[in-house]
Design a protein around this motif. Structure first.
Motif, PDB file in Angstrom:
ATOM      1  N   HIS A  35       0.838  -1.201   0.000  1.00  0.00           N
ATOM      2  CA  HIS A  35       0.000   0.000   0.000  1.00  0.00           C
ATOM      3  C   HIS A  35       0.874   1.254   0.000  1.00  0.00           C
ATOM      4  CE1 HIS A  35      -3.776   2.154   0.922  1.00  0.00           C
ATOM      5  NE2 HIS A  35      -3.053   2.904   1.740  1.00  0.00           N
ATOM      6  N   LEU A  36       1.889   1.261   0.849  1.00  0.00           N
ATOM      7  CA  LEU A  36       2.778   2.415   0.959  1.00  0.00           C
ATOM      8  C   LEU A  36       3.605   2.615  -0.309  1.00  0.00           C
ATOM      9  CD1 LEU A  36       3.777   4.649   2.814  1.00  0.00           C
ATOM     10  CD2 LEU A  36       5.493   3.063   3.712  1.00  0.00           C
ATOM     11  N   VAL A  37       4.108   1.522  -0.873  1.00  0.00           N
ATOM     12  CA  VAL A  37       4.907   1.613  -2.097  1.00  0.00           C
ATOM     13  C   VAL A  37       4.054   2.123  -3.264  1.00  0.00           C
ATOM     14  CG1 VAL A  37       6.115   0.241  -3.847  1.00  0.00           C
ATOM     15  CG2 VAL A  37       6.609  -0.119  -1.425  1.00  0.00           C
ATOM     16  N   ARG A  38       2.839   1.612  -3.351  1.00  0.00           N
ATOM     17  CA  ARG A  38       1.949   2.080  -4.418  1.00  0.00           C
ATOM     18  C   ARG A  38       1.690   3.573  -4.300  1.00  0.00           C
ATOM     19  NH1 ARG A  38      -2.397  -2.873  -3.901  1.00  0.00           N
ATOM     20  NH2 ARG A  38      -1.379  -4.332  -5.339  1.00  0.00           N
ATOM     21  N   PHE A  39       1.411   4.029  -3.091  1.00  0.00           N
ATOM     22  CA  PHE A  39       1.137   5.457  -2.905  1.00  0.00           C
ATOM     23  C   PHE A  39       2.364   6.294  -3.248  1.00  0.00           C
ATOM     24  CE2 PHE A  39       0.989   9.330  -0.330  1.00  0.00           C
ATOM     25  CZ  PHE A  39      -0.224   9.857  -0.771  1.00  0.00           C
ATOM     26  N   ALA A  40       3.529   5.865  -2.767  1.00  0.00           N
ATOM     27  CA  ALA A  40       4.766   6.603  -3.040  1.00  0.00           C
ATOM     28  C   ALA A  40       5.079   6.636  -4.535  1.00  0.00           C
ATOM     29  CB  ALA A  40       5.932   5.980  -2.271  1.00  0.00           C
ATOM     30  N   THR A  41       4.713   5.576  -5.253  1.00  0.00           N
ATOM     31  CA  THR A  41       4.951   5.516  -6.696  1.00  0.00           C
ATOM     32  C   THR A  41       3.965   6.380  -7.463  1.00  0.00           C
ATOM     33  OG1 THR A  41       5.773   3.241  -6.465  1.00  0.00           O
ATOM     34  CG2 THR A  41       5.130   3.964  -8.679  1.00  0.00           C
ATOM     35  N   LEU A  42       2.709   6.388  -7.010  1.00  0.00           N
ATOM     36  CA  LEU A  42       1.647   7.079  -7.741  1.00  0.00           C
ATOM     37  C   LEU A  42       1.582   8.578  -7.437  1.00  0.00           C
ATOM     38  CD1 LEU A  42      -1.171   4.387  -7.398  1.00  0.00           C
ATOM     39  CD2 LEU A  42      -0.050   5.085  -9.521  1.00  0.00           C
ATOM     40  N   LEU A  43       2.072   8.992  -6.263  1.00  0.00           N
ATOM     41  CA  LEU A  43       1.978  10.410  -5.903  1.00  0.00           C
ATOM     42  C   LEU A  43       2.716  11.325  -6.895  1.00  0.00           C
ATOM     43  CD1 LEU A  43       0.838  12.439  -3.906  1.00  0.00           C
ATOM     44  CD2 LEU A  43       2.918  12.164  -2.529  1.00  0.00           C
ATOM     45  N   PRO A  44       3.945  10.987  -7.334  1.00  0.00           N
ATOM     46  CA  PRO A  44       4.579  11.837  -8.356  1.00  0.00           C
ATOM     47  C   PRO A  44       3.773  11.894  -9.657  1.00  0.00           C
ATOM     48  CG  PRO A  44       6.201  10.396  -7.322  1.00  0.00           C
ATOM     49  CD  PRO A  44       4.861   9.926  -6.868  1.00  0.00           C
ATOM     50  N   ILE A  45       3.110  10.794 -10.004  1.00  0.00           N
ATOM     51  CA  ILE A  45       2.270  10.791 -11.207  1.00  0.00           C
ATOM     52  C   ILE A  45       1.095  11.741 -11.011  1.00  0.00           C
ATOM     53  CG2 ILE A  45       0.784   9.347 -12.667  1.00  0.00           C
ATOM     54  CD1 ILE A  45       2.630   6.992 -11.997  1.00  0.00           C
ATOM     55  N   THR A  46       0.535  11.747  -9.798  1.00  0.00           N
ATOM     56  CA  THR A  46      -0.554  12.676  -9.475  1.00  0.00           C
ATOM     57  C   THR A  46      -0.107  14.116  -9.682  1.00  0.00           C
ATOM     58  OG1 THR A  46      -1.463  11.148  -7.825  1.00  0.00           O
ATOM     59  CG2 THR A  46      -2.093  13.463  -7.631  1.00  0.00           C
ATOM     60  N   ILE A  47       1.086  14.447  -9.192  1.00  0.00           N
ATOM     61  CA  ILE A  47       1.596  15.810  -9.327  1.00  0.00           C
ATOM     62  C   ILE A  47       1.878  16.137 -10.793  1.00  0.00           C
ATOM     63  CG2 ILE A  47       3.521  17.333  -8.721  1.00  0.00           C
ATOM     64  CD1 ILE A  47       3.642  15.858  -6.024  1.00  0.00           C
ATOM     65  N   ALA A  48       2.363  15.145 -11.546  1.00  0.00           N
ATOM     66  CA  ALA A  48       2.613  15.358 -12.982  1.00  0.00           C
ATOM     67  C   ALA A  48       1.307  15.649 -13.716  1.00  0.00           C
ATOM     68  CB  ALA A  48       3.291  14.129 -13.582  1.00  0.00           C
ATOM     69  N   ILE A  49       0.249  14.918 -13.383  1.00  0.00           N
ATOM     70  CA  ILE A  49      -1.071  15.165 -13.979  1.00  0.00           C
ATOM     71  C   ILE A  49      -1.542  16.576 -13.635  1.00  0.00           C
ATOM     72  CG2 ILE A  49      -3.522  14.510 -13.868  1.00  0.00           C
ATOM     73  CD1 ILE A  49      -2.572  11.607 -13.445  1.00  0.00           C
ATOM     74  N   ALA A  50      -1.273  16.990 -12.386  1.00  0.00           N
ATOM     75  CA  ALA A  50      -1.711  18.311 -11.940  1.00  0.00           C
ATOM     76  C   ALA A  50      -1.042  19.432 -12.720  1.00  0.00           C
ATOM     77  CB  ALA A  50      -1.417  18.467 -10.450  1.00  0.00           C
ATOM     78  N   LEU A  51       0.190  19.217 -13.139  1.00  0.00           N
ATOM     79  CA  LEU A  51       0.940  20.275 -13.814  1.00  0.00           C
ATOM     80  C   LEU A  51       0.579  20.427 -15.291  1.00  0.00           C
ATOM     81  CD1 LEU A  51       4.452  19.688 -12.196  1.00  0.00           C
ATOM     82  CD2 LEU A  51       2.719  21.382 -11.575  1.00  0.00           C
ATOM     83  N   VAL A  52      -0.196  19.478 -15.827  1.00  0.00           N
ATOM     84  CA  VAL A  52      -0.644  19.566 -17.218  1.00  0.00           C
ATOM     85  C   VAL A  52      -1.795  20.564 -17.312  1.00  0.00           C
ATOM     86  CG1 VAL A  52      -1.681  18.298 -19.142  1.00  0.00           C
ATOM     87  CG2 VAL A  52       0.072  17.206 -17.708  1.00  0.00           C
ATOM     88  N   ASP A  53      -1.748  21.432 -18.306  1.00  0.00           N
ATOM     89  CA  ASP A  53      -2.800  22.436 -18.518  1.00  0.00           C
ATOM     90  C   ASP A  53      -4.163  21.761 -18.609  1.00  0.00           C
ATOM     91  OD1 ASP A  53      -4.567  24.424 -19.651  1.00  0.00           O
ATOM     92  OD2 ASP A  53      -2.793  25.536 -20.267  1.00  0.00           O
ATOM     93  N   VAL A  54      -5.128  22.298 -17.891  1.00  0.00           N
ATOM     94  CA  VAL A  54      -6.462  21.695 -17.848  1.00  0.00           C
ATOM     95  C   VAL A  54      -7.099  21.652 -19.236  1.00  0.00           C
ATOM     96  CG1 VAL A  54      -7.738  23.838 -17.374  1.00  0.00           C
ATOM     97  CG2 VAL A  54      -8.597  21.645 -16.497  1.00  0.00           C
ATOM     98  N   ARG A  55      -6.700  22.559 -20.127  1.00  0.00           N
ATOM     99  CA  ARG A  55      -7.240  22.550 -21.489  1.00  0.00           C
ATOM    100  C   ARG A  55      -6.796  21.313 -22.262  1.00  0.00           C
ATOM    101  NH1 ARG A  55      -5.232  28.492 -22.973  1.00  0.00           N
ATOM    102  NH2 ARG A  55      -3.535  27.673 -21.662  1.00  0.00           N
ATOM    103  N   ILE A  56      -5.617  20.810 -21.939  1.00  0.00           N
ATOM    104  CA  ILE A  56      -5.142  19.581 -22.591  1.00  0.00           C
ATOM    105  C   ILE A  56      -6.005  18.405 -22.158  1.00  0.00           C
ATOM    106  CG2 ILE A  56      -3.216  17.958 -22.733  1.00  0.00           C
ATOM    107  CD1 ILE A  56      -1.332  20.356 -22.585  1.00  0.00           C
ATOM    108  N   TRP A  57      -6.348  18.349 -20.855  1.00  0.00           N
ATOM    109  CA  TRP A  57      -7.214  17.264 -20.393  1.00  0.00           C
ATOM    110  C   TRP A  57      -8.586  17.345 -21.059  1.00  0.00           C
ATOM    111  CZ3 TRP A  57      -4.490  13.632 -18.893  1.00  0.00           C
ATOM    112  CH2 TRP A  57      -3.380  13.795 -18.069  1.00  0.00           C
ATOM    113  N   MET A  58      -9.041  18.564 -21.322  1.00  0.00           N
ATOM    114  CA  MET A  58     -10.321  18.715 -22.016  1.00  0.00           C
ATOM    115  C   MET A  58     -10.233  18.160 -23.440  1.00  0.00           C
ATOM    116  SD  MET A  58     -12.618  22.112 -22.627  1.00  0.00           S
ATOM    117  CE  MET A  58     -13.992  22.073 -23.793  1.00  0.00           C
TER     118      MET A  58
END
Length: 362
Positions: A35-58
């Motif tokens: 559980h801890l390893v998964r979270f530690a691995t996925l958290l940087p991906i979460t931040i990377a998704i956050a930094l993408v312009d919301v218009r691109i996600w649209m």
């Protein structure tokens, strides 16, 4: 700027989950370390998704939806069967559950659709046919797995996006009336185990050693925890293996037994902070796409919590919904963190105005 307050609360919930899984498993293995390893691995991906312009996600919304819909179709063709249901796809080193991934994908595609419509057009019944098709195609595939709980969550989350997208109240009342009227018909199509869950909900004592066992043990553990609980790794029901599925659907029961009402309220307070953050981010967005994405993702997270807690306390039938960030489960955690990444993207770009095409600022 990244909303570090939200990130911190999410980390606190994952830490609480790691601690509870440590207790449930009697050590780091078999659940807490993963559980801890998964979270530690996925958290940087979460931040990377956050930094993408919301218009691109649209712009990517329809493609993301189609990819996940294709994965749902693959489940029917070559899906991995586990616990009597065909819900997973085995991709070698990882096993994913596409029905979970459909939750953020469906929010994105509905947010994009309603962003491109005016309120006048949304008032026309024919304009609602495409988004209804976008909802009921995956819902139908999820029901085939069978996975009634996730199908209902997809419908309820979509309802929040429809409502905030401008669909009138009388149409919701009409849909709810039609749904209630279809219950006797739908009952005929339920699997035997799904009917047993309803019977058990109505009378858990009818089969205390069979279908009613889980919920009875859950209530015993809840009651025995009292105000402050029995202490970390001191819960009799969880430590003595009386409580089934204690690492997934019933992880909140471990919390209640070991930390009592005070512990439950503390974790629920963290959840509510996340929900408040989510809706505040959604309402601060200057674009309809951002608002609807934020509202849809936050509502999905809130429904996760409400359904799980209601399920394990016997308020609704058991439907197999995990507690986000706390329960053990790879795809569930990935889905929740993808959702938070998109929510953080809305937060960072909340002042961005998006044209109806999404191709440039308005």
């Amino acid at each position: 700027m990244l909303n570090w307050g939200l990130v911190l609360v999410v980390c606190a919930l994952a830490a609480a989950g790691t601690g509870l899984l440590y207790s449930a498993g009697g050590g780091w293995e078999p659940w807490a370390s993963r559980h801890l390893v998964r979270f530690a691995t996925l958290l940087p991906i979460t931040i990377a998704i956050a930094l993408v312009d919301v218009r691109i996600w649209m712009r990517l919304a329809y493609w993301i939806y189609l990819i996940v819909l294709f994965l749902l179709i693959l489940v029917e063709i070559m899906g991995h069967i586990g616990m009597g249901a065909q819900r997973w796809i085995n991709l070698g080193p990882i096993v994913i559950q596409p029905s979970e991934l459909m939750k953020p994908a469906l929010v994105l595609v509905l947010a994009r659709y309603f962003h491109t419509q005016t309120l006048d057009r949304i008032g026309r019944p024919l304009v609602l046919l495409p988004p209804l098709a976008l909802v009921f195609m995956p819902v139908g595939l999820v029901l085939l797995q069978p996975n009634l709980g996730t199908a209902l969550l997809l419908i309820m989350t979509s309802g929040a996006v429809f409502w905030c997208g401008g669909v009138r109240l009388w149409k919701f009342l009409l849909a709810i009336s039609a749904g209630l009227g279809a219950i006797p018909i739908g009952w005929q199509f339920l699997h035997d185990y799904q009917r047993q869950r309803v019977y058990t909900f109505l009378d858990p004592e009818r089969d205390p050693l069979g279908t009613g066992y889980n919920i009875i043990q859950s209530k015993i553990a809840f009651g025995s925890g009292g105000l402050f609980g029995k202490g970390f790794m001191e819960g009799s029901q969880s430590q003595l293996m009386f409580l089934p599925e204690k690492h997934t659907d019933f992880i909140f029961v471990v919390l209640a037994e070991e930390f009592g009402l005070v512990g439950c309220l503390a974790v629920m307070a963290l959840f509510m902070v996340v929900v408040v953050y989510g809706y505040a981010i959604a309402l601060s967005s200057r674009s309809q796409f951002g608002r609807l994405t934020g509202i849809g993702l936050t509502t999905s997270f809130l429904l996760y919590i409400l359904v799980n807690v209601a399920m394990i306390t016997g308020l609704i039938p058991v439907v197999g919904i995990p507690l986000p960030l706390v329960s053990y489960g790879g795809t569930a955690m990935m889905t929740v963190l993808i959702g938070f990444g998109l929510l953080l993207s809305v937060s960072i770009h909340r002042h961005t105005r998006i044209s109806r095409s999404g191709l440039h600022e308005g």
